[in-house]
Enzyme design. Structure first.
Site, PDB file in Angstrom:
ATOM      1  N   CYS A  84     -29.623 -19.131   4.323  1.00 10.07           N
ATOM      2  CA  CYS A  84     -30.240 -19.202   2.980  1.00 10.07           C
ATOM      3  C   CYS A  84     -30.449 -20.672   2.651  1.00 10.07           C
ATOM      4  CB  CYS A  84     -29.311 -18.570   1.938  1.00 10.07           C
ATOM      5  SG  CYS A  84     -29.892 -18.860   0.239  1.00 10.07           S
TER       6      CYS A  84
ATOM      7  N   SER B  34     -45.816 -22.647  29.191  1.00  8.36           N
ATOM      8  CA  SER B  34     -47.165 -23.226  29.334  1.00  8.36           C
ATOM      9  C   SER B  34     -47.115 -24.754  29.262  1.00  8.36           C
ATOM     10  CB  SER B  34     -48.080 -22.684  28.227  1.00  8.36           C
ATOM     11  OG  SER B  34     -47.514 -22.993  26.942  1.00  8.36           O
TER      12      SER B  34
ATOM     13  N   GLN C  54     -36.657 -23.106  25.492  1.00  7.84           N
ATOM     14  CA  GLN C  54     -37.461 -23.163  24.268  1.00  7.84           C
ATOM     15  C   GLN C  54     -37.329 -21.842  23.521  1.00  7.84           C
ATOM     16  OE1 GLN C  54     -41.486 -25.250  25.175  1.00  7.84           O
ATOM     17  NE2 GLN C  54     -40.766 -24.428  27.132  1.00  7.84           N
TER      18      GLN C  54
ATOM     19  N   ASN D 184     -44.339 -19.844  37.309  1.00  9.62           N
ATOM     20  CA  ASN D 184     -45.073 -19.448  36.112  1.00  9.62           C
ATOM     21  C   ASN D 184     -46.181 -18.468  36.495  1.00  9.62           C
ATOM     22  OD1 ASN D 184     -45.042 -20.070  33.176  1.00  9.62           O
ATOM     23  ND2 ASN D 184     -47.196 -20.568  33.549  1.00  9.62           N
ATOM     24  N   ALA D 185     -46.516 -17.569  35.556  1.00  8.28           N
ATOM     25  CA  ALA D 185     -47.548 -16.566  35.896  1.00  8.28           C
ATOM     26  C   ALA D 185     -48.919 -17.211  36.048  1.00  8.28           C
ATOM     27  CB  ALA D 185     -47.579 -15.479  34.822  1.00  8.28           C
TER      28      ALA D 185
ATOM     29  N   CYS E 294     -30.990 -13.448  -0.311  1.00  7.40           N
ATOM     30  CA  CYS E 294     -29.628 -13.850   0.067  1.00  7.40           C
ATOM     31  C   CYS E 294     -28.631 -12.933  -0.630  1.00  7.40           C
ATOM     32  CB  CYS E 294     -29.380 -15.295  -0.373  1.00  7.40           C
ATOM     33  SG  CYS E 294     -27.694 -15.851  -0.064  1.00  7.40           S
TER      34      CYS E 294
ATOM     35  N   CYS F 281     -26.498 -15.536  -3.200  1.00  8.16           N
ATOM     36  CA  CYS F 281     -27.065 -16.165  -4.413  1.00  8.16           C
ATOM     37  C   CYS F 281     -28.358 -15.507  -4.866  1.00  8.16           C
ATOM     38  CB  CYS F 281     -27.307 -17.662  -4.130  1.00  8.16           C
ATOM     39  SG  CYS F 281     -28.713 -17.969  -3.045  1.00  8.16           S
TER      40      CYS F 281
ATOM     41  N   HIS G 149     -35.161 -25.040  20.541  1.00 10.30           N
ATOM     42  CA  HIS G 149     -35.859 -24.577  19.326  1.00 10.30           C
ATOM     43  C   HIS G 149     -34.950 -23.731  18.449  1.00 10.30           C
ATOM     44  CE1 HIS G 149     -39.961 -25.240  21.484  1.00 10.30           C
ATOM     45  NE2 HIS G 149     -39.383 -26.372  21.109  1.00 10.30           N
TER      46      HIS G 149
ATOM     47  N   GLY H 150     -41.678 -20.081  33.309  1.00 10.78           N
ATOM     48  CA  GLY H 150     -42.228 -19.284  32.211  1.00 10.78           C
ATOM     49  C   GLY H 150     -42.590 -20.065  30.970  1.00 10.78           C
TER      50      GLY H 150
END
Ligand code: APR
Length: 249
Positions: free
Chosen positions: A127, A194, A101, A218-219, A151, A154, A119, A192
């Site tokens: 742009c 949630s 992710q 995981n923590a 940009c 442009c 993701h 790592g």
């Protein structure tokens, strides 16, 4: 040694289609703040106000003000032992890919070859007016004098990192690949995250429904701990290298 780590090592050592799903926690020890939990980015900012496609289009400067801070850390970050351990698990054939992710690019920097970025990537900026792409690091260098960034082709002021903002569709190819890998997996290593953002959090569910044994590192507790065969509450930068050591023993 944390409880369950021997069993986790056994499962991964015997895996033929192991798969890892990672989230911001795997990069925490590289200095990149997570989104939730203690000190998380969303404990300081409302994600809808600063990281949704609507808020971005309405006010790119608000997004880039937060992105500038996060970029000043993420762009300098280096892989930590947790990333390196996942690359070692892939090299040894215990996992076939990392579905992440994260948009920080640290899995590839660590040597992971098959990385599926659900993701998108924070290393490139596009742009939205002319489609020109440039490295995020070059845009970062302009943010002290140009907010929001313009940009270079442009002059448009709607430059957007190639990441998925809230309210945007997921990248189709990466999503299809992630679920295909999950449905073939025999061991699902979740690290790592949630597990509160979907459809990413569906990946381990599809894996478990397809018969995979799940390991959560995981923590803090996650909503999926009860579906896991092994749950290790610890720091991935410590637990994952220990896992690799046990498998190699
Ligand atoms: N080792 C292992 N786990 C850790 C560590 C660590 N060193 N540090 C923190 N964690 C755990 C936290 O306890 C938390 O459960 O990592 C998890 C990180 O959760 P989030 O911050 O919610 O990150 P993530 O699950 O990746 O978020 C998913 O939400 O905002 C969106 O697009 C963003 O990709 C992100 C998505």
């Amino acid at each position: 040694m944390p409880d369950g780590i021997d069993r986790a090592a056994e499962l991964l050592a015997a895996a033929h289609h192991g798969l890892a799903l990672t989230g911001a926690g795997v990069s925490a020890e590289s200095g990149i703040p997570t989104f939730r939990g203690e000190g998380g980015l969303w404990t300081k900012y409302d994600p809808v106000k600063v990281s949704s496609i609507d808020s971005f289009l309405a006010d790119p400067a608000a997004y880039w003000t937060v992105a500038k801070q996060r970029g000043s850390v993420a762009l300098k970050a280096k892989p930590n032992p947790g990333h390196l351990a996942l690359a070692a698990l892939e090299s040894a054939g215990h996992i076939v890919a990392v579905v992440t992710q994260n948009t920080d690019g640290l899995h590839r920097d660590a040597g992971s070859r098959h990385v599926v970025e659900l993701h998108g990537s924070g290393r490139t900026v596009e742009c939205l007016s002319c489609g020109r792409r440039e490295p995020r690091s070059e845009v970062q260098a302009r943010l002290d004098v140009e907010m929001p960034p313009r940009c270079l082709s442009c002059g448009g002021t709607v430059l957007k990192p190639t990441v998925v903002l809230f309210g945007e569709p997921m990248p189709q190819a990466a999503t299809e690949e992630a679920f295909a890998l999950a449905s073939r997996s025999d061991v699902m290593l979740v690290v790592g995250t949630s597990l509160v953002v979907f459809p990413a959090a569906d990946v381990p569910l599809v894996a478990v429904r397809s018969g995979a044994r799940m390991i959560v590192v995981n923590a803090e507790p996650t909503p999926f701990d009860r579906l896991a065969e092994v749950v290790i509450h610890g720091r991935s930068g410590e637990v994952l290298p220990e896992l690799v050591r046990l498998i190699d023993e």
